[in-house]
Design a protein around this motif. Structure first.
Motif, PDB file in Angstrom:
ATOM      1  N   LYS A 167       4.304  -7.012   3.773  1.00  0.00           N
ATOM      2  CA  LYS A 167       5.128  -6.578   4.900  1.00  0.00           C
ATOM      3  C   LYS A 167       4.471  -7.116   6.157  1.00  0.00           C
ATOM      4  CE  LYS A 167       6.852  -2.804   7.668  1.00  0.00           C
ATOM      5  NZ  LYS A 167       7.913  -3.690   8.086  1.00  0.00           N
ATOM      6  N   CYS A 168       5.221  -7.862   6.936  1.00  0.00           N
ATOM      7  CA  CYS A 168       4.738  -8.359   8.218  1.00  0.00           C
ATOM      8  C   CYS A 168       5.106  -7.319   9.271  1.00  0.00           C
ATOM      9  CB  CYS A 168       5.367  -9.712   8.531  1.00  0.00           C
ATOM     10  SG  CYS A 168       4.949 -10.975   7.313  1.00  0.00           S
ATOM     11  N   VAL A 169       4.105  -6.647   9.799  1.00  0.00           N
ATOM     12  CA  VAL A 169       4.315  -5.546  10.733  1.00  0.00           C
ATOM     13  C   VAL A 169       4.610  -6.117  12.116  1.00  0.00           C
ATOM     14  CG1 VAL A 169       3.312  -3.447  11.713  1.00  0.00           C
ATOM     15  CG2 VAL A 169       2.767  -4.110   9.361  1.00  0.00           C
ATOM     16  N   SER A 170       5.750  -5.701  12.700  1.00  0.00           N
ATOM     17  CA  SER A 170       6.202  -6.230  13.991  1.00  0.00           C
ATOM     18  C   SER A 170       6.370  -5.115  15.017  1.00  0.00           C
ATOM     19  CB  SER A 170       7.537  -6.952  13.792  1.00  0.00           C
ATOM     20  OG  SER A 170       8.105  -7.269  15.035  1.00  0.00           O
ATOM     21  N   VAL A 171       6.011  -5.404  16.248  1.00  0.00           N
ATOM     22  CA  VAL A 171       6.143  -4.414  17.323  1.00  0.00           C
ATOM     23  C   VAL A 171       7.603  -4.029  17.561  1.00  0.00           C
ATOM     24  CG1 VAL A 171       6.293  -6.027  19.274  1.00  0.00           C
ATOM     25  CG2 VAL A 171       5.239  -3.780  19.601  1.00  0.00           C
ATOM     26  N   ASP A 210      -0.253  -7.214  12.006  1.00  0.00           N
ATOM     27  CA  ASP A 210      -0.913  -7.169  10.699  1.00  0.00           C
ATOM     28  C   ASP A 210       0.040  -7.605   9.593  1.00  0.00           C
ATOM     29  OD1 ASP A 210      -3.303  -6.219  11.751  1.00  0.00           O
ATOM     30  OD2 ASP A 210      -2.945  -4.132  11.173  1.00  0.00           O
ATOM     31  N   VAL A 211      -0.525  -8.218   8.568  1.00  0.00           N
ATOM     32  CA  VAL A 211       0.217  -8.501   7.339  1.00  0.00           C
ATOM     33  C   VAL A 211      -0.320  -7.523   6.308  1.00  0.00           C
ATOM     34  CG1 VAL A 211       0.739 -10.174   5.537  1.00  0.00           C
ATOM     35  CG2 VAL A 211       0.569 -10.924   7.918  1.00  0.00           C
ATOM     36  N   LEU A 212       0.521  -6.572   5.944  1.00  0.00           N
ATOM     37  CA  LEU A 212       0.161  -5.537   4.981  1.00  0.00           C
ATOM     38  C   LEU A 212       0.406  -6.092   3.585  1.00  0.00           C
ATOM     39  CD1 LEU A 212      -0.701  -2.515   4.982  1.00  0.00           C
ATOM     40  CD2 LEU A 212       1.727  -1.948   4.898  1.00  0.00           C
ATOM     41  N   GLU A 213      -0.651  -6.192   2.782  1.00  0.00           N
ATOM     42  CA  GLU A 213      -0.545  -6.651   1.401  1.00  0.00           C
ATOM     43  C   GLU A 213      -0.689  -5.441   0.498  1.00  0.00           C
ATOM     44  OE1 GLU A 213      -3.004 -10.015   0.393  1.00  0.00           O
ATOM     45  OE2 GLU A 213      -2.937 -10.739   2.450  1.00  0.00           O
ATOM     46  N   MET A 214       0.309  -5.242  -0.357  1.00  0.00           N
ATOM     47  CA  MET A 214       0.343  -4.044  -1.196  1.00  0.00           C
ATOM     48  C   MET A 214       0.444  -4.410  -2.666  1.00  0.00           C
ATOM     49  SD  MET A 214       3.156  -2.404   1.298  1.00  0.00           S
ATOM     50  CE  MET A 214       3.930  -3.995   1.295  1.00  0.00           C
ATOM     51  N   THR A 215      -0.315  -3.693  -3.481  1.00  0.00           N
ATOM     52  CA  THR A 215      -0.251  -3.867  -4.929  1.00  0.00           C
ATOM     53  C   THR A 215      -0.029  -2.504  -5.559  1.00  0.00           C
ATOM     54  OG1 THR A 215      -1.800  -5.710  -4.817  1.00  0.00           O
ATOM     55  CG2 THR A 215      -1.473  -4.707  -6.967  1.00  0.00           C
ATOM     56  N   CYS A 216       0.852  -2.456  -6.539  1.00  0.00           N
ATOM     57  CA  CYS A 216       1.042  -1.239  -7.313  1.00  0.00           C
ATOM     58  C   CYS A 216       1.021  -1.637  -8.792  1.00  0.00           C
ATOM     59  CB  CYS A 216       2.346  -0.529  -6.960  1.00  0.00           C
ATOM     60  SG  CYS A 216       2.495   1.090  -7.767  1.00  0.00           S
TER      61      CYS A 216
END
Length: 145
Positions: free
Chosen positions: A38-42, A103-109
């Motif tokens: 997820k690319c977090v944007s203002v 921030d670029v949120l990198e998530m693993t499940c």
């Protein structure tokens, strides 16, 4: 190997703006694990109120984003096509660092257990290689009805 863009994710998950919190699936195996970003944007609506003078992505939305990544993994198996993954529980949620615009949120499940329609996944979110959040997530697979 799972690799999905936002349009392909929308064919699996029912979430739409402003709750579509995964931009891309970059790796994974159906029914086993998924890794998404997820690319977090203002410009996102959450930052209008959290917090107006110091933007921080709410922890509950980080958990939701991790759950959406897990839902892609569990709903990508043929027998779950067209179903929904509902939250069944959250255990041991930890937040270690702030997530801010840019921030670029990198998530693993990784799915660790499944019995019938209930599954458990170990989820982790990182930014620049640092763990920002982790949790054990329980999913309940149901129909859209």
């Amino acid at each position: 190997m799972l690799q999905l863009n936002s349009n392909e994710i929308a064919q699996i998950l029912p979430h739409r703006y402003p709750f579509a919190l995964v931009d891309r699936i970059v790796d994974g195996e159906a029914g086993v694990f998924a890794k998404g970003i997820k690319c977090v944007s203002v410009g996102e609506p959450m930052f209008c109120g959290h917090f107006p003078t110091q933007h921080v992505m709410p922890g509950v939305l980080i958990i939701e984003a991790m759950a959406q990544v897990g839902a892609v993994a569990i709903l990508s198996v043929p027998e779950n096509k067209g179903k929904i993954a509902f939250f069944g529980g959250i255990k041991n949620a930890r937040f270690r660092h702030k997530v801010i615009p840019g921030d670029v949120l990198e998530m693993t499940c990784t799915l660790t257990k499944q019995r019938g329609p209930v599954g458990i996944g170990e989820a982790k979110a990182t930014v620049n290689g640092k763990v920002v959040a982790s949790a054990e997530l329980t999913f309940a697979i149901g129909n859209e009805e």
